[in-house]
Structures are given as C-alpha cells and as structure tokens.
Design a protein around this motif. Sequence first.
Motif, PDB file in Angstrom:
ATOM      1  N   PHE A   4      12.650   5.799   7.431  1.00 50.61           N
ATOM      2  CA  PHE A   4      11.751   4.620   7.291  1.00 50.61           C
ATOM      3  C   PHE A   4      10.473   4.602   8.723  1.00 50.61           C
ATOM      4  O   PHE A   4       9.353   5.192   8.698  1.00 50.61           O
ATOM      5  N   PHE A   5      11.604   4.674   9.761  1.00 45.63           N
ATOM      6  CA  PHE A   5      11.370   4.546  10.865  1.00 45.63           C
ATOM      7  C   PHE A   5      11.082   5.703  11.655  1.00 45.63           C
ATOM      8  O   PHE A   5      10.221   5.657  12.618  1.00 45.63           O
ATOM      9  N   VAL A   6      11.133   6.625  11.358  1.00 45.42           N
ATOM     10  CA  VAL A   6      11.030   7.825  11.767  1.00 45.42           C
ATOM     11  C   VAL A   6       9.830   8.073  11.318  1.00 45.42           C
ATOM     12  O   VAL A   6       8.740   8.914  12.214  1.00 45.42           O
ATOM     13  N   VAL A   7       9.319   8.146  10.038  1.00 42.37           N
ATOM     14  CA  VAL A   7       8.095   8.370   9.999  1.00 42.37           C
ATOM     15  C   VAL A   7       6.786   6.992  11.366  1.00 42.37           C
ATOM     16  O   VAL A   7       5.573   8.000  11.560  1.00 42.37           O
ATOM     17  N   LEU A   8       7.708   6.154  10.564  1.00 40.12           N
ATOM     18  CA  LEU A   8       6.603   5.130  11.243  1.00 40.12           C
ATOM     19  C   LEU A   8       6.014   5.396  12.726  1.00 40.12           C
ATOM     20  O   LEU A   8       5.408   5.568  13.510  1.00 40.12           O
ATOM     21  N   LYS A   9       7.899   5.809  13.571  1.00 38.71           N
ATOM     22  CA  LYS A   9       7.415   6.444  14.532  1.00 38.71           C
ATOM     23  C   LYS A   9       6.703   7.776  14.895  1.00 38.71           C
ATOM     24  O   LYS A   9       6.160   8.130  16.236  1.00 38.71           O
ATOM     25  N   LYS A  10       6.198   8.562  14.130  1.00 41.93           N
ATOM     26  CA  LYS A  10       5.407   9.695  14.186  1.00 41.93           C
ATOM     27  C   LYS A  10       3.801   9.165  13.159  1.00 41.93           C
ATOM     28  O   LYS A  10       3.993  10.047  12.652  1.00 41.93           O
ATOM     29  N   TYR A  11       3.544   8.023  13.634  1.00 44.83           N
ATOM     30  CA  TYR A  11       2.781   7.870  13.246  1.00 44.83           C
ATOM     31  C   TYR A  11       1.055   8.099  12.010  1.00 44.83           C
ATOM     32  O   TYR A  11       1.112   8.179  11.431  1.00 44.83           O
ATOM     33  N   ALA A  12       0.982   9.342  13.260  1.00 47.55           N
ATOM     34  CA  ALA A  12      -0.213  10.283  12.573  1.00 47.55           C
ATOM     35  C   ALA A  12       0.158  11.310  13.701  1.00 47.55           C
ATOM     36  O   ALA A  12      -1.286  12.046  13.308  1.00 47.55           O
ATOM     37  N   VAL A  13       1.686  11.816  13.554  1.00 47.11           N
ATOM     38  CA  VAL A  13       1.458  12.923  13.527  1.00 47.11           C
ATOM     39  C   VAL A  13       1.934  13.947  12.410  1.00 47.11           C
ATOM     40  O   VAL A  13       2.204  14.017  11.088  1.00 47.11           O
ATOM     41  N   GLU A  50      -2.860  -7.396   0.967  1.00 43.20           N
ATOM     42  CA  GLU A  50      -2.037  -6.138  -0.185  1.00 43.20           C
ATOM     43  C   GLU A  50      -3.346  -5.081   1.330  1.00 43.20           C
ATOM     44  O   GLU A  50      -2.877  -4.194   1.380  1.00 43.20           O
ATOM     45  N   PHE A  51      -5.111  -5.278   1.523  1.00 38.69           N
ATOM     46  CA  PHE A  51      -5.362  -4.323   2.239  1.00 38.69           C
ATOM     47  C   PHE A  51      -5.429  -4.667   3.634  1.00 38.69           C
ATOM     48  O   PHE A  51      -4.833  -3.160   3.733  1.00 38.69           O
ATOM     49  N   VAL A  52      -4.590  -5.577   4.283  1.00 39.21           N
ATOM     50  CA  VAL A  52      -4.188  -5.327   5.702  1.00 39.21           C
ATOM     51  C   VAL A  52      -3.319  -4.280   5.240  1.00 39.21           C
ATOM     52  O   VAL A  52      -3.342  -3.235   6.197  1.00 39.21           O
ATOM     53  N   PHE A  53      -2.398  -4.190   4.370  1.00 41.30           N
ATOM     54  CA  PHE A  53      -0.696  -2.977   4.694  1.00 41.30           C
ATOM     55  C   PHE A  53      -1.289  -1.438   3.562  1.00 41.30           C
ATOM     56  O   PHE A  53      -0.601  -0.782   4.579  1.00 41.30           O
ATOM     57  N   LEU A  54      -2.556  -1.908   3.056  1.00 46.34           N
ATOM     58  CA  LEU A  54      -2.548  -0.721   3.223  1.00 46.34           C
ATOM     59  C   LEU A  54      -3.477   0.141   3.850  1.00 46.34           C
ATOM     60  O   LEU A  54      -2.940   1.605   4.460  1.00 46.34           O
ATOM     61  N   ALA A  55      -4.257  -0.473   4.938  1.00 48.27           N
ATOM     62  CA  ALA A  55      -4.918  -0.119   5.440  1.00 48.27           C
ATOM     63  C   ALA A  55      -4.266   0.502   6.764  1.00 48.27           C
ATOM     64  O   ALA A  55      -3.929   1.869   7.497  1.00 48.27           O
ATOM     65  N   ALA A  56      -2.676  -0.503   7.495  1.00 55.93           N
ATOM     66  CA  ALA A  56      -1.262  -0.016   8.212  1.00 55.93           C
ATOM     67  C   ALA A  56      -1.088   1.567   7.709  1.00 55.93           C
ATOM     68  O   ALA A  56      -0.035   2.013   8.318  1.00 55.93           O
ATOM     69  N   PHE A  57      -0.908   1.204   6.309  1.00 58.20           N
ATOM     70  CA  PHE A  57       0.404   2.486   5.958  1.00 58.20           C
ATOM     71  C   PHE A  57      -0.395   3.408   5.781  1.00 58.20           C
ATOM     72  O   PHE A  57       0.348   4.908   4.857  1.00 58.20           O
ATOM     73  N   LEU A  58      -1.845   3.686   5.501  1.00 55.82           N
ATOM     74  CA  LEU A  58      -2.457   4.647   5.145  1.00 55.82           C
ATOM     75  C   LEU A  58      -2.109   5.987   6.104  1.00 55.82           C
ATOM     76  O   LEU A  58      -2.543   6.963   5.048  1.00 55.82           O
ATOM     77  N   VAL A  59      -2.732   6.002   7.420  1.00 55.29           N
ATOM     78  CA  VAL A  59      -2.732   7.349   8.248  1.00 55.29           C
ATOM     79  C   VAL A  59      -0.794   7.859   8.091  1.00 55.29           C
ATOM     80  O   VAL A  59      -0.612   8.564   8.474  1.00 55.29           O
ATOM     81  N   PRO A  60       0.113   6.536   7.839  1.00 54.75           N
ATOM     82  CA  PRO A  60       1.529   7.160   8.258  1.00 54.75           C
ATOM     83  C   PRO A  60       1.920   8.042   7.206  1.00 54.75           C
ATOM     84  O   PRO A  60       2.663   8.898   6.786  1.00 54.75           O
ATOM     85  N   SER A  61       1.345   7.170   5.494  1.00 51.46           N
ATOM     86  CA  SER A  61       1.166   8.476   4.447  1.00 51.46           C
ATOM     87  C   SER A  61       0.740   9.584   4.677  1.00 51.46           C
ATOM     88  O   SER A  61       1.812  10.538   3.688  1.00 51.46           O
ATOM     89  N   LEU A  62      -0.268   9.688   5.113  1.00 52.65           N
ATOM     90  CA  LEU A  62      -0.984  10.916   4.968  1.00 52.65           C
ATOM     91  C   LEU A  62      -0.473  11.801   5.844  1.00 52.65           C
ATOM     92  O   LEU A  62       0.311  13.365   5.111  1.00 52.65           O
ATOM     93  N   ALA A  63       0.348  11.468   6.586  1.00 56.71           N
ATOM     94  CA  ALA A  63       1.201  12.274   8.048  1.00 56.71           C
ATOM     95  C   ALA A  63       2.514  12.666   7.057  1.00 56.71           C
ATOM     96  O   ALA A  63       1.986  14.059   7.136  1.00 56.71           O
ATOM     97  N   VAL A  64       3.372  11.960   7.133  1.00 59.52           N
ATOM     98  CA  VAL A  64       3.980  12.607   6.001  1.00 59.52           C
ATOM     99  C   VAL A  64       4.002  13.269   4.665  1.00 59.52           C
ATOM    100  O   VAL A  64       4.842  14.475   4.701  1.00 59.52           O
TER     101      VAL A  64
END
Length: 121
Positions: A4-13, A50-64
């Motif tokens: 989980f943290f590996v993906v967050l470290k690569k937030y927008a990779v 819920e909106f804060v979570f979705l906004a924060a996790f949109l980019v790492p979800s797309l990136a992974v």
Amino acid sequence: MSWFFVVLKKYAVFSGRARRMEYWMFTLISSLIYFGVWALGRNIDSEIPEFVFLAAFLVPSLAVTVRRLHDTGRTGWFVLISFIPCIGTIVMLVFTATEGERGQNKYGPNPKELQTLADAG
C-alpha cells in the motif's frame, strides 16, 4: 501493508510496471479504508470525508492501474475501457488479473524479477 505504501510513494508515477500483488493489495486496503471513511461520514451525516478520500486517492489509483496495464504489455490508455458500463469493468478485471509479461517490455523491467533479485542479494 508495505504494498500500500509503495503505491503511495509513487503517488503520480505513471511510468514503469506494477506487480499484481502491488495493485491488488493497494485496491484491497484502499477499499477497506474507503468503507471506514464512508461509515464515518454516515455517522456524522456528512459526505465530506468520503469526497476528501476520493480526491486524495484518485491519482494513486489511476497511476497503479496504468502501471499494472504496462506490466501486461498494454498502454495506460486502456484504463478508459473502465468507463464502458458492465463490460468495461469485466475487461479491466481480466487485464489487471492477468500475469505480467516475463522479462523486460517497452515499459520497463519486470518488477517481479527485480524483487526476486533484491530478495536473493
């Protein structure tokens, strides 16, 4: 939990490749966190958490997801298939569950082989 943290470290990779384990563990843990945040929002009668979570996790979800597609030899643009109702979800499920290409592909070296080398060394 480290996946989980590996993906967050690569937030927008969006380049490179992601193993199935990295993708699915991130999906599992972020889903569990989402349900907790959703329940919290219902208890306080607000959708803001819920909106804060979705906004924060949109980019790492797309990136992974893009990196996972790269691992299977597909371009990241295939993520747009998920917008096709029903069939898009099934196709993306198959794509993300498929084993990655062995060896290096045009998106980079096989992350599974790199992990094996790191464990051996």
